[in-house]
Structures are given as C-alpha cells and as structure tokens.
Design an enzyme around this catalytic site. Structure first.
Site, PDB file in Angstrom:
ATOM      1  N   GLU A  27       0.188   6.345  -5.373  1.00  0.00           N
ATOM      2  CA  GLU A  27      -0.884   5.519  -4.797  1.00  0.00           C
ATOM      3  C   GLU A  27      -1.750   6.337  -3.841  1.00  0.00           C
ATOM      4  OE1 GLU A  27      -0.514   3.561  -1.192  1.00  0.00           O
ATOM      5  OE2 GLU A  27       1.633   3.191  -1.423  1.00  0.00           O
ATOM      6  N   LYS A  88      -9.401   0.133   1.559  1.00  0.00           N
ATOM      7  CA  LYS A  88      -8.047  -0.194   1.095  1.00  0.00           C
ATOM      8  C   LYS A  88      -8.185  -1.306   0.047  1.00  0.00           C
ATOM      9  CE  LYS A  88      -3.749  -2.136   2.941  1.00  0.00           C
ATOM     10  NZ  LYS A  88      -3.046  -2.524   4.174  1.00  0.00           N
ATOM     11  N   VAL A 108       0.059  -0.518  -3.275  1.00  0.00           N
ATOM     12  CA  VAL A 108       1.147  -0.670  -4.242  1.00  0.00           C
ATOM     13  C   VAL A 108       0.702  -1.637  -5.353  1.00  0.00           C
ATOM     14  CG1 VAL A 108       3.469  -1.631  -4.587  1.00  0.00           C
ATOM     15  CG2 VAL A 108       3.028  -0.075  -2.678  1.00  0.00           C
ATOM     16  N   ASP A 138       1.101 -14.269   6.014  1.00  0.00           N
ATOM     17  CA  ASP A 138       0.595 -12.960   5.604  1.00  0.00           C
ATOM     18  C   ASP A 138       1.633 -12.289   4.712  1.00  0.00           C
ATOM     19  OD1 ASP A 138      -0.375 -10.451   5.239  1.00  0.00           O
ATOM     20  OD2 ASP A 138      -0.805 -10.067   7.352  1.00  0.00           O
ATOM     21  N   SER A 140       2.095  -9.748   1.512  1.00  0.00           N
ATOM     22  CA  SER A 140       1.379  -8.705   0.764  1.00  0.00           C
ATOM     23  C   SER A 140       1.241  -9.053  -0.713  1.00  0.00           C
ATOM     24  CB  SER A 140       2.118  -7.380   0.910  1.00  0.00           C
ATOM     25  OG  SER A 140       1.508  -6.404   0.112  1.00  0.00           O
ATOM     26  N   ALA A 141       0.082  -8.722  -1.274  1.00  0.00           N
ATOM     27  CA  ALA A 141      -0.129  -8.876  -2.717  1.00  0.00           C
ATOM     28  C   ALA A 141       0.799  -7.937  -3.502  1.00  0.00           C
ATOM     29  CB  ALA A 141      -1.583  -8.607  -3.067  1.00  0.00           C
ATOM     30  N   ASP A 142       1.437  -7.005  -2.803  1.00  0.00           N
ATOM     31  CA  ASP A 142       2.436  -6.145  -3.472  1.00  0.00           C
ATOM     32  C   ASP A 142       3.516  -7.019  -4.121  1.00  0.00           C
ATOM     33  OD1 ASP A 142       0.991  -4.108  -2.342  1.00  0.00           O
ATOM     34  OD2 ASP A 142       2.589  -3.379  -1.033  1.00  0.00           O
ATOM     35  N   LYS A 159       8.514  -1.624   4.388  1.00  0.00           N
ATOM     36  CA  LYS A 159       8.165  -1.028   5.671  1.00  0.00           C
ATOM     37  C   LYS A 159       8.791  -1.802   6.830  1.00  0.00           C
ATOM     38  CE  LYS A 159       4.078  -0.685   4.204  1.00  0.00           C
ATOM     39  NZ  LYS A 159       2.634  -0.742   4.253  1.00  0.00           N
TER      40      LYS A 159
HETATM   41  N1  PSU Z   1       3.905   3.416   2.029  1.00  0.00           N
HETATM   42  C1  PSU Z   1       3.659   4.272   3.044  1.00  0.00           C
HETATM   43  N2  PSU Z   1       2.487   4.113   3.725  1.00  0.00           N
HETATM   44  C2  PSU Z   1       1.559   3.146   3.391  1.00  0.00           C
HETATM   45  C3  PSU Z   1       1.827   2.254   2.294  1.00  0.00           C
HETATM   46  C4  PSU Z   1       3.021   2.443   1.643  1.00  0.00           C
HETATM   47  O1  PSU Z   1       4.477   5.142   3.373  1.00  0.00           O
HETATM   48  O2  PSU Z   1       0.502   3.059   4.040  1.00  0.00           O
HETATM   49  C5  PSU Z   1       0.777   1.199   1.902  1.00  0.00           C
HETATM   50  C6  PSU Z   1       0.922   0.754   0.447  1.00  0.00           C
HETATM   51  O3  PSU Z   1      -0.282   1.037  -0.211  1.00  0.00           O
HETATM   52  C7  PSU Z   1       1.179  -0.742   0.499  1.00  0.00           C
HETATM   53  C8  PSU Z   1       0.422  -1.116   1.740  1.00  0.00           C
HETATM   54  O4  PSU Z   1       0.722  -1.395  -0.641  1.00  0.00           O
HETATM   55  O5  PSU Z   1       0.808  -0.056   2.625  1.00  0.00           O
HETATM   56  C9  PSU Z   1       0.790  -2.518   2.202  1.00  0.00           C
HETATM   57  O6  PSU Z   1      -0.280  -3.079   2.875  1.00  0.00           O
HETATM   58  P1  PSU Z   1      -0.339  -4.672   3.190  1.00  0.00           P
HETATM   59  O7  PSU Z   1       0.802  -4.946   4.114  1.00  0.00           O
HETATM   60  O8  PSU Z   1      -1.689  -4.881   3.847  1.00  0.00           O
HETATM   61  O9  PSU Z   1      -0.237  -5.369   1.878  1.00  0.00           O
HETATM   62 MN    MN Z   2      -0.640  -7.854   4.694  1.00  0.00          MN
END
Ligand code: PSU
Ligand code: MN
Length: 303
Positions: A27, A88, A108, A138, A140-142, A159
């Site tokens: 990614e 993003k 992701v 909130d 994630s769309a992941d 994370k």
């Molecule tokens: N893994 C990492 N660093 C990152 C991410 C993943 O070590 O920054 C990113 C990925 O692209 C994941 C995003 O999809 O963080 C999640 O963001 P959000 O919580 O806004 O969906």
């Molecule tokens: Mn988010």
C-alpha cells in the site's frame, strides 16, 4: 473509458500473474501518511527489494494521473513519499481522486481492491484500521474491504491506537479468519500483544498458504488476515505504548482532529511521545511483514 483501463497493472506484474509467479501488493498510505519523509521512501524501496530478493514481484498501489496504478517505479514512490499533496484514498473518495486526477495513496481498503481487481492474492502492510477507541462510529473501511474482497492481508494485527477487542469482534462477525503466524496471541502492532488468544495458527509459510487456500476453495470470499507479531526483541514495552497512545488521544481530542486524519495524527504523536520508539518499531514490523508475505505468496504459487 472502462473500468479496467482505469486500473493500470504494470507489464511486469501482468506477466508474473500470467505465469503464476508470486506477486505481493503493497500500500502507499503508510508511505505518504504513516511515516515521516525521507524515511518513508527508504522503507517503501526496502520493502520492494525484500520481495525481489525472494523472487517475488512487488506491486505497490497508488493513484496517479487519473489511474489506479498497480506497480510503481522508484521515481513514483519518491513522489508519494515527498509530496505534501497526496490524498489518503479509501472507498469513499477513490472515484473523486480518479476524476480529479490527483495524487492519491491507497489505504488497506483501496489496496485490497487494487489487488483483487488485478488478481493478486497476497498483500503486506503494517497494521489494519478498525474500530476507533472512544468513537465506535468511526470504523475503518478496511473492515468492509476485509469482509468483501478475497485477499490475504499480512499485517502486525490492528494498530494499537484502536480498540483492539472491539475490532476483533467485528472481524469475527464479518467472517474474516485471523491466522496467527507462529503465534496464538493477537499481535498489537508495536507490541507482540497483551494476550488476546487466536484460534488459528500457522507454524510456517506453507501452512499459512494451505489455510488461506482452504477458506477460498470452499467458496468463502472474504479477506483473511495473516497476523505476524513484531519480532520480540523489537517489541515496544506495553506500558510505554499505552501511555503514549492515551496522551496522543487527548491531544487529538483537544485539536479537534476527526475522520481519516486521526490515524496519521496519532501515529505521529505516539512516536513523539515514545521518544521515537514506536516509529522504529513501525519500520521493523512493516519490513518483517513484507518478508513473511513474500514467503506466503511463494508457497501459494507453489502448486
Ligand atoms: N500500517 C502502517 N501505517 C499506516 C497504515 C497501516 O504501519 O499508516 C494505514 C493503512 O493504509 C490503513 C490506514 O488502511 O492506516 C487506516 O486508516 P483509517 O483508520 O483512517 O481507516
Ligand atoms: Mn478511521
């Protein structure tokens, strides 16, 4: 223009897929929004070279000039890692970034989409998004991507800035298998994990490949997680992580940070609050995941 012509897969990757050679998707949000420059560029290039050393073709995804590109050259990786104008990009703004021909980094979710559309089965990242702490709306769309798209995501779990137990519940509801790689404890990104138990484990890449294939062969079409803990000697102390995350969550609330800016903000703040320890760990875990993904993709291609 039709859908497939908007998705541009490099000749090398197309060739490899045709010959059933291993390919691993990577990614670009972790390059543009997850790590500081110029370290981010080094990490992105190192990830590609780890795969090349394993005879696996790297497939970094991004949005460039109105195309969803799969397979970038080093100049394009440098651009993503140095420009301040990278969007993003997840499902909710993929169309907009294509229409405006702006520079976009894939999360992701959107990388899984790019991989799925190109026929790539294995994808390596740092950690997936999930349910945020304190704001359960909130999500994630992941998680939607994992529910909808049959791609294996090799990651160090979720994370640590997120609500991990709630994210695990959501994954179970969505029917997404979590394969612990050489572990039966769910990895928590910067740490090897606090002891949340996993039911499925693989002791080597070959076993992970077998488990992944069985899920898809029976006809289930979800994504799957291969959860790889950060190497033990590199794991950050749980208490340091918790303190840094709590401090950073307070700062995010005070600064009124919302939406897709939260994760990048927190990653940066936690790194500052931990004296750089989590940043170092983030690099280590990404490169470790890439190595495992390369090995798993090789096994998947082996028959
Ligand atoms: N893994 C990492 N660093 C990152 C991410 C993943 O070590 O920054 C990113 C990925 O692209 C994941 C995003 O999809 O963080 C999640 O963001 P959000 O919580 O806004 O969906
Ligand atoms: Mn988010």
């Amino acid at each position: 223009m039709n859908e497939t012509s908007i998705i541009k897969v490099s000749d090398e990757i197309q060739e490899a897929l045709k010959e059933r050679k291993p390919v691993v998707a990577l990614e670009s949000t972790l390059i543009s929004h997850g790590l500081p420059s110029p370290l981010n560029i080094d990490v992105a290039l190192k990830a590609e070279s780890i795969l090349r050393d394993l005879n696996v073709v790297p497939a970094t995804a991004a949005l460039i000039d109105g195309y969803l590109r799969v397979g970038l050259n080093p100049k394009e990786i440098e651009l993503l890692g140095s420009s301040n104008e990278v969007t993003k990009t997840s499902f909710n703004n993929l169309g907009e970034v294509i229409a405006n021909k702006s520079l976009g980094a894939t999360t992701v979710a959107s990388t899984m989409f790019a991989a799925y559309k190109s026929g790539i089965k294995v994808f390596a990242t740092g950690g997936i998004g999930g349910v945020h702490r304190g704001s359960e709306a909130d999500i994630s769309a992941d998680l939607k991507a994992l529910s909808d798209l049959p791609v294996a995501v090799v990651c160090a779990g979720v994370k640590s800035i997120l609500d991990i137990p709630k994210t695990l519940e959501a994954l179970e509801t969505l029917g997404v298998p979590i394969i612990g790689y050489k572990t039966d404890i769910f990895p928590e990104f910067w740490t090897t994990g606090r002891g949340l138990k996993l039911k499925i484990t693989a002791s080597e890449a070959k076993e992970a490949a077998l488990l992944l294939k069985a899920h898809w062969e029976i006809g289930l079409n979800t994504g799957q997680l291969v959860a790889v803990p950060i190497p033990k000697e590199k794991s950050v102390d749980q208490e340091i992580v918790e303190n840094a995350v709590n401090e950073s969550l307070n700062e995010a609330a005070e600064a009124g940070i919302t939406g897709n800016a939260i994760s990048p903000f927190l990653l940066k703040k936690v790194s500052e609050a931990s004296g750089g320890l989590t940043l170092e760990a983030n690099v280590d875990l990404i490169l470790n995941n890439v190595q495992v993904a390369g090995e798993v993709a090789t096994q998947m291609a082996n028959d």
